[in-house]
Write a protein that holds these residues in place. Structure first.
Motif, PDB file in Angstrom:
ATOM      1  N   UNK A   1      -3.606  13.468   0.302  1.00 40.04           N
ATOM      2  CA  UNK A   1      -4.006  12.260   1.038  1.00 40.04           C
ATOM      3  C   UNK A   1      -3.064  11.106   0.734  1.00 40.04           C
ATOM      4  N   UNK A   2      -2.584  11.005  -0.503  1.00 42.28           N
ATOM      5  CA  UNK A   2      -1.646   9.934  -0.840  1.00 42.28           C
ATOM      6  C   UNK A   2      -0.344  10.095  -0.081  1.00 42.28           C
ATOM      7  N   UNK A   3       0.128  11.351   0.045  1.00 41.96           N
ATOM      8  CA  UNK A   3       1.371  11.572   0.790  1.00 41.96           C
ATOM      9  C   UNK A   3       1.171  11.193   2.254  1.00 41.96           C
ATOM     10  N   UNK A   4       0.032  11.612   2.835  1.00 39.62           N
ATOM     11  CA  UNK A   4      -0.238  11.283   4.238  1.00 39.62           C
ATOM     12  C   UNK A   4      -0.288   9.779   4.437  1.00 39.62           C
ATOM     13  N   UNK A   5      -0.934   9.067   3.485  1.00 37.74           N
ATOM     14  CA  UNK A   5      -1.022   7.610   3.618  1.00 37.74           C
ATOM     15  C   UNK A   5       0.345   6.960   3.533  1.00 37.74           C
ATOM     16  N   UNK A   6       1.188   7.435   2.637  1.00 36.47           N
ATOM     17  CA  UNK A   6       2.537   6.869   2.513  1.00 36.47           C
ATOM     18  C   UNK A   6       3.307   7.022   3.821  1.00 36.47           C
ATOM     19  N   UNK A   7       3.294   8.256   4.359  1.00 39.33           N
ATOM     20  CA  UNK A   7       4.058   8.516   5.581  1.00 39.33           C
ATOM     21  C   UNK A   7       3.489   7.705   6.740  1.00 39.33           C
ATOM     22  N   UNK A   8       2.157   7.631   6.828  1.00 39.64           N
ATOM     23  CA  UNK A   8       1.534   6.874   7.927  1.00 39.64           C
ATOM     24  C   UNK A   8       1.842   5.386   7.811  1.00 39.64           C
ATOM     25  N   UNK A   9       1.818   4.851   6.575  1.00 38.37           N
ATOM     26  CA  UNK A   9       2.115   3.420   6.412  1.00 38.37           C
ATOM     27  C   UNK A   9       3.538   3.124   6.839  1.00 38.37           C
TER      28      UNK A   9
ATOM     29  N   UNK B   1       0.840  -1.206   0.000  1.00 42.59           N
ATOM     30  CA  UNK B   1       0.000   0.000   0.000  1.00 42.59           C
ATOM     31  C   UNK B   1       0.869   1.249   0.000  1.00 42.59           C
ATOM     32  N   UNK B   2       1.962   1.218   0.768  1.00 46.56           N
ATOM     33  CA  UNK B   2       2.850   2.377   0.832  1.00 46.56           C
ATOM     34  C   UNK B   2       3.457   2.657  -0.541  1.00 46.56           C
ATOM     35  N   UNK B   3       3.898   1.572  -1.203  1.00 44.78           N
ATOM     36  CA  UNK B   3       4.522   1.754  -2.514  1.00 44.78           C
ATOM     37  C   UNK B   3       3.499   2.267  -3.520  1.00 44.78           C
ATOM     38  N   UNK B   4       2.261   1.728  -3.474  1.00 41.76           N
ATOM     39  CA  UNK B   4       1.257   2.186  -4.445  1.00 41.76           C
ATOM     40  C   UNK B   4       0.906   3.648  -4.248  1.00 41.76           C
ATOM     41  N   UNK B   5       0.735   4.078  -2.986  1.00 43.07           N
ATOM     42  CA  UNK B   5       0.391   5.486  -2.800  1.00 43.07           C
ATOM     43  C   UNK B   5       1.559   6.381  -3.198  1.00 43.07           C
ATOM     44  N   UNK B   6       2.781   5.910  -2.962  1.00 42.10           N
ATOM     45  CA  UNK B   6       3.929   6.711  -3.370  1.00 42.10           C
ATOM     46  C   UNK B   6       3.960   6.865  -4.885  1.00 42.10           C
TER      47      UNK B   6
ATOM     48  N   UNK C   1       1.403   6.622  -6.893  1.00 42.29           N
ATOM     49  CA  UNK C   1       0.280   7.473  -7.313  1.00 42.29           C
ATOM     50  C   UNK C   1       0.635   8.939  -7.141  1.00 42.29           C
ATOM     51  N   UNK C   2       1.281   9.279  -6.009  1.00 41.99           N
ATOM     52  CA  UNK C   2       1.685  10.666  -5.794  1.00 41.99           C
ATOM     53  C   UNK C   2       2.652  11.129  -6.871  1.00 41.99           C
ATOM     54  N   UNK C   3       3.685  10.297  -7.120  1.00 41.92           N
ATOM     55  CA  UNK C   3       4.693  10.681  -8.108  1.00 41.92           C
ATOM     56  C   UNK C   3       4.075  10.930  -9.478  1.00 41.92           C
ATOM     57  N   UNK C   4       3.205   9.980  -9.897  1.00 33.34           N
ATOM     58  CA  UNK C   4       2.623  10.105 -11.232  1.00 33.34           C
ATOM     59  C   UNK C   4       1.745  11.341 -11.330  1.00 33.34           C
ATOM     60  N   UNK C   5       1.013  11.651 -10.260  1.00 37.65           N
ATOM     61  CA  UNK C   5       0.121  12.807 -10.326  1.00 37.65           C
ATOM     62  C   UNK C   5       0.924  14.100 -10.328  1.00 37.65           C
ATOM     63  N   UNK C   6       2.004  14.144  -9.544  1.00 37.57           N
ATOM     64  CA  UNK C   6       2.748  15.392  -9.437  1.00 37.57           C
ATOM     65  C   UNK C   6       3.500  15.693 -10.731  1.00 37.57           C
ATOM     66  N   UNK C   7       3.930  14.641 -11.449  1.00 37.67           N
ATOM     67  CA  UNK C   7       4.689  14.886 -12.669  1.00 37.67           C
ATOM     68  C   UNK C   7       3.817  14.956 -13.906  1.00 37.67           C
TER      69      UNK C   7
ATOM     70  N   UNK D   1      -5.252   0.519  -6.800  1.00 40.91           N
ATOM     71  CA  UNK D   1      -4.542  -0.612  -6.180  1.00 40.91           C
ATOM     72  C   UNK D   1      -4.327  -0.339  -4.694  1.00 40.91           C
ATOM     73  N   UNK D   2      -3.945   0.901  -4.377  1.00 42.49           N
ATOM     74  CA  UNK D   2      -3.725   1.257  -2.972  1.00 42.49           C
ATOM     75  C   UNK D   2      -5.005   1.120  -2.168  1.00 42.49           C
ATOM     76  N   UNK D   3      -6.137   1.527  -2.753  1.00 43.42           N
ATOM     77  CA  UNK D   3      -7.416   1.443  -2.046  1.00 43.42           C
ATOM     78  C   UNK D   3      -7.772   0.002  -1.735  1.00 43.42           C
ATOM     79  N   UNK D   4      -7.635  -0.873  -2.744  1.00 43.38           N
ATOM     80  CA  UNK D   4      -7.984  -2.284  -2.541  1.00 43.38           C
ATOM     81  C   UNK D   4      -7.085  -2.892  -1.467  1.00 43.38           C
TER      82      UNK D   4
END
Lengths: 194, 161
Positions: free
Chosen positions: B57-65, B16-21, B23-29, B137-140
């Motif tokens: 929210x994706x960044x928060x989830x990554x850090x929390x995971x 989950x951590x890798x997927x949210x990371x 997702x963040x990267x792809x959205x920011x770029x 994928x992160x949600x599932x």
């Protein structure tokens, strides 16, 4: 031994009453959200052009189905209403069988989590669609809609607020179940450890 | 909590951590520009509050995971579960809102007079789609994680007595 058994049943009764109260509040909130959004409709008359002296008027109706997020919102809150009704009937009518062990409890907690997930998704989708409708998006050349359809937007906002209140109560129920389950399992297995 | 209960949770959290990371990267770029009728039309994730919320929210989830991997499971298992439930609710809500805005950008809304933008900025649209797939994928995975944690916590509590 009788004293501990009385404490045990009083604690279980208190927890069950609080859970019933919270579920009733969640039921009211999600029902209100469903009904208010489903009855969301507004007509507005635009004067578009002028032919000679007479203005040409067009009447445009804004219904809730025009935005797909609203449709998901109505369906999700309907499902949450049915879920709350079902859980309440299970709590009120089969209370003797509603014990805290095993697969029964896990099913209730998991279904609660699924409902919270679905309703929170729907409510936030409506929130952001409403934000686009209220402020527009200049980068995408999307005009704002709410200055002509004030009542439509306000009713949508009200439904969204009711849905968030429902999510809050459902989360409280879920957390209560998770935290109290430990204490009550300990109580019923070992009445001396209160 | 013995190893057979603890290892799947760690694996799910890492995925989950890798997927949210991702997702963040792809959205920011994601950015694209198009020239329409002489005006330059630039699309970035900044332009939409929904996509900004998704990134936050994706960044928060990554850090929390990452942080939740180092929590002792026996003592604080139930607290981690409750915070997991809140974070899961945020993650699902941000994903749902971003998909709603994505559908609006791809197909528009004729009733409100909002024209679709994916025809003019296809690279941006594809990037955002890829980011949303990673988010899905992160949600599932996060949902499975919460269900599995619930199962573990209840077993843990039942065996303590």
């Amino acid at each position: 031994m009788v004293g501990e058994k009385v404490v045990d049943s009083i604690t279980r009764w208190r927890v069950t009453m609080v859970v019933i109260l919270l579920r009733v509040l969640a039921l009211f909130a999600t029902t209100a959200a469903t009904v208010v959004m489903a009855l969301n409709k507004e007509k507005h008359i635009f004067a578009v052009a002028t032919i000679g002296n007479a203005p040409v008027k067009i009447e445009i109706t804004a219904k809730f189905q025009h935005i797909p997020a609203n449709v998901m919102f109505v369906i999700a809150n309907g499902v949450a209403t049915l879920h709350s009704l079902f859980m309440l009937s299970m709590l009120c009518f089969v209370r003797d069988k509603y014990d805290f062990k095993g697969l029964r409890f896990l099913t209730v907690a998991a279904l609660d989590m699924v409902t919270i997930a679905v309703v929170s998704g729907a409510a936030t989708a409506v929130a952001f669609m409403g934000e686009v409708a209220r402020n527009g998006n200049s980068h995408a050349r999307w005009n704002k809609v709410c200055d002509n359809f004030e009542r439509y937007c306000d009713q949508g906002s009200g439904a969204m607020l009711a849905s968030y209140i429902g999510i809050f109560f459902l989360m409280l129920v879920n957390m209560l179940n998770i935290f109290e389950h430990g204490r009550l399992i300990n109580l019923s297995k070992n009445p001396l450890a209160a | 909590m013995n190893k057979t209960q603890w290892i799947p949770i760690v694996c799910l959290r890492v995925i989950a951590m890798v997927s949210t990371f991702v997702a963040t990267l792809l959205m920011v770029t994601s950015h694209d520009s198009a020239k329409v009728l002489g005006m330059t039309f630039q699309a970035k994730y900044n332009n939409s509050p929904t996509l900004k919320y998704f990134v936050v929210v994706s960044i928060i989830t990554t850090v929390y995971s990452l942080g939740a991997l180092f929590v002792p499971p026996r003592k604080l298992g139930r607290h981690v579960l409750v915070i997991d439930l809140i974070i899961m609710s945020f993650l699902i809500s941000s994903f749902s809102a971003a998909v709603g805005i994505g559908q609006l950008g791809k197909e528009g809304n004729s009733h409100a007079g909002w024209i679709p933008i994916c025809g003019q900025v296809p690279k941006f649209c594809h990037h955002v789609t890829a980011s949303l797939i990673a988010g899905f994928v992160a949600v599932i995975i996060y949902f499975l994680l919460v269900l599995y944690s619930l199962n573990n916590v209840l077993n843990l509590v039942a065996f303590k007595a």
